[in-house]
Design a protein around this motif. Structure first.
Motif, PDB file in Angstrom:
ATOM      1  N   GLY A  60       0.819  -1.194   0.000  1.00 20.97           N
ATOM      2  CA  GLY A  60       0.000   0.000   0.000  1.00 20.97           C
ATOM      3  C   GLY A  60       0.858   1.251   0.000  1.00 20.97           C
ATOM      4  N   TYR A  61       0.181   2.394   0.110  1.00 14.25           N
ATOM      5  CA  TYR A  61       0.863   3.692   0.144  1.00 14.25           C
ATOM      6  C   TYR A  61       0.233   4.549   1.237  1.00 14.25           C
ATOM      7  N   GLU A  62       1.080   5.216   2.009  1.00 16.90           N
ATOM      8  CA  GLU A  62       0.548   6.170   2.968  1.00 16.90           C
ATOM      9  C   GLU A  62       0.324   7.499   2.255  1.00 16.90           C
ATOM     10  N   ALA A  63      -0.862   8.074   2.476  1.00 15.62           N
ATOM     11  CA  ALA A  63      -1.224   9.352   1.860  1.00 15.62           C
ATOM     12  C   ALA A  63      -1.050  10.462   2.887  1.00 15.62           C
ATOM     13  N   PHE A  64      -0.047  11.308   2.668  1.00 15.28           N
ATOM     14  CA  PHE A  64       0.229  12.422   3.575  1.00 15.28           C
ATOM     15  C   PHE A  64      -0.466  13.682   3.061  1.00 15.28           C
ATOM     16  N   ILE A  65      -1.253  14.331   3.907  1.00 17.24           N
ATOM     17  CA  ILE A  65      -1.892  15.584   3.511  1.00 17.24           C
ATOM     18  C   ILE A  65      -0.887  16.722   3.660  1.00 17.24           C
ATOM     19  N   ARG A  66      -0.828  17.586   2.654  1.00 16.39           N
ATOM     20  CA  ARG A  66       0.105  18.709   2.659  1.00 16.39           C
ATOM     21  C   ARG A  66      -0.610  19.978   2.213  1.00 16.39           C
ATOM     22  N   ASN A  67       0.026  21.122   2.488  1.00 14.83           N
ATOM     23  CA  ASN A  67      -0.539  22.422   2.130  1.00 14.83           C
ATOM     24  C   ASN A  67       0.496  23.219   1.334  1.00 14.83           C
ATOM     25  N   ARG A  68       0.051  23.866   0.270  1.00  9.18           N
ATOM     26  CA  ARG A  68       0.968  24.586  -0.612  1.00  9.18           C
ATOM     27  C   ARG A  68       1.605  25.800   0.058  1.00  9.18           C
ATOM     28  N   GLU A  70       2.227  26.000   3.472  1.00 13.79           N
ATOM     29  CA  GLU A  70       2.910  25.671   4.719  1.00 13.79           C
ATOM     30  C   GLU A  70       3.660  24.357   4.529  1.00 13.79           C
ATOM     31  N   LYS A  71       4.974  24.424   4.516  1.00 15.58           N
ATOM     32  CA  LYS A  71       5.789  23.245   4.245  1.00 15.58           C
ATOM     33  C   LYS A  71       5.915  22.322   5.456  1.00 15.58           C
ATOM     34  N   ASN A  72       5.733  22.872   6.643  1.00 16.00           N
ATOM     35  CA  ASN A  72       5.865  22.062   7.859  1.00 16.00           C
ATOM     36  C   ASN A  72       4.513  21.435   8.204  1.00 16.00           C
ATOM     37  N   PRO A  73       4.384  20.102   8.082  1.00 17.92           N
ATOM     38  CA  PRO A  73       3.096  19.449   8.359  1.00 17.92           C
ATOM     39  C   PRO A  73       2.592  19.683   9.780  1.00 17.92           C
ATOM     40  N   LEU A  74       3.506  19.724  10.747  1.00 18.24           N
ATOM     41  CA  LEU A  74       3.089  19.924  12.136  1.00 18.24           C
ATOM     42  C   LEU A  74       2.389  21.265  12.313  1.00 18.24           C
ATOM     43  N   LYS A  75       2.877  22.281  11.608  1.00 18.62           N
ATOM     44  CA  LYS A  75       2.264  23.607  11.719  1.00 18.62           C
ATOM     45  C   LYS A  75       0.883  23.628  11.079  1.00 18.62           C
ATOM     46  N   ILE A  76       0.694  22.804  10.048  1.00 21.69           N
ATOM     47  CA  ILE A  76      -0.630  22.708   9.422  1.00 21.69           C
ATOM     48  C   ILE A  76      -1.654  22.271  10.460  1.00 21.69           C
TER      49      ILE A  76
END
Length: 273
Positions: A60-68, A70-76
């Motif tokens: 399978g593949y893990e799908a990571f949500i990201r934001n254009r 904000e590069k730091n996922p934790l801050k999202i």
């Protein structure tokens, strides 16, 4: 209003009741999710999860949500928690992953990250029908900010509801939370993902090897699947295989990408066996 419906129809743990209650909230919530989707600020990156015996075919593949923006996922997620919009992000992520699976006719399972608070929401329960029979595995993280939610009886009811609908789920980042072992025993996840801390320098750290061996044996006994996260070095992969680890994830096989791509197979074959 919701309290009256629950009293008349039954417990919110009941699937039909949950759907009725969920639809009352769904319109407004979906409007916010649609606005989020239309902005195209959020997108997924995909990272392969492989069986070391068959590296050419990922499980399978893990799908990571990201934001254009904000590069730091934790801050999202920090910002979303402050704005009370974690649920919208999780639902948006699920919807996008389902669309991707449908459009690509993917033969792979997609591991989708969600927060425990999402699982106890009425709006999430309204999505059950969309998830059933889809190649989706819900990956519930152990965010310390949501520790108390694991004590909510509704969470256990809804996890049982997932199992009744044959929807698989994974406990993510095991080893970083406050009560990982207890949750494994109480909630019986289909997949246990050990945090990358334990794979880092695994070849040189005997105590980490003992922890990995413990989880290999535990998951075999429970009939669950074990995934070791964060494999970056071939020496650590070699030791992991010797310890009986079969499912692994990490930069050694490929960094998260915008499109699903095949992982490196050479690192599990000629160089390790």
């Amino acid at each position: 209003m919701l309290q009256v419906i629950r009293k008349v129809i039954g417990s919110a743990g009941d699937c039909q009741t949950a759907k009725i209650i969920g639809k009352l909230n769904e319109k407004k919530l979906l409007e916010r999710c649609f606005k989020m989707e239309s902005s195209q600020d959020f997108y997924h990156l995909f990272q392969p999860i492989i069986n070391t015996n068959f590296p050419e075919k990922p499980i399978g593949y893990e799908a990571f949500i990201r934001n254009r923006h904000e590069k730091n996922p934790l801050k999202i997620f920090e910002k979303a928690r402050k704005n009370n919009s974690l649920l919208e992000i999780d639902l948006h992520s699920i919807n996008c992953a389902l669309k991707y699976a449908d459009s690509s006719n993917s033969a792979y399972h997609l591991f989708i990250n969600i927060f425990p608070s999402t699982l106890v929401s009425d709006a999430f329960l309204a999505l059950l029908d969309k998830i059933v029979n889809k190649p989706v595995i819900l990956e519930i993280n152990e965010a310390n900010e949501e520790t108390t939610i694991w004590n909510n009886p509704l969470l256990k009811k809804n996890i049982l509801l997932l199992q009744e609908h044959n929807i698989k789920w994974a406990l993510d980042d095991v080893g970083t939370g406050q009560a990982s072992i207890q949750r494994i025993f109480e909630y019986q996840p289909n997949y246990i993902k050990l945090d990358k801390y334990f794979s880092n320098e695994l070849s040189a750290r005997k105590e980490k090897q003992k922890v990995v061996t413990f989880f290999v044996d535990l998951t075999k006994y429970m009939g669950s699947h074990f995934i070791l996260e964060g494999i970056e070095k071939e020496t650590d992969l070699k030791i992991a295989k010797e310890l009986g680890v079969r499912n692994v994830q990490g930069f050694l096989f490929g960094k998260p990408q915008k499109e699903i791509s095949h992982p490196r197979s050479d690192c599990c074959a000629s160089k390790v066996n």
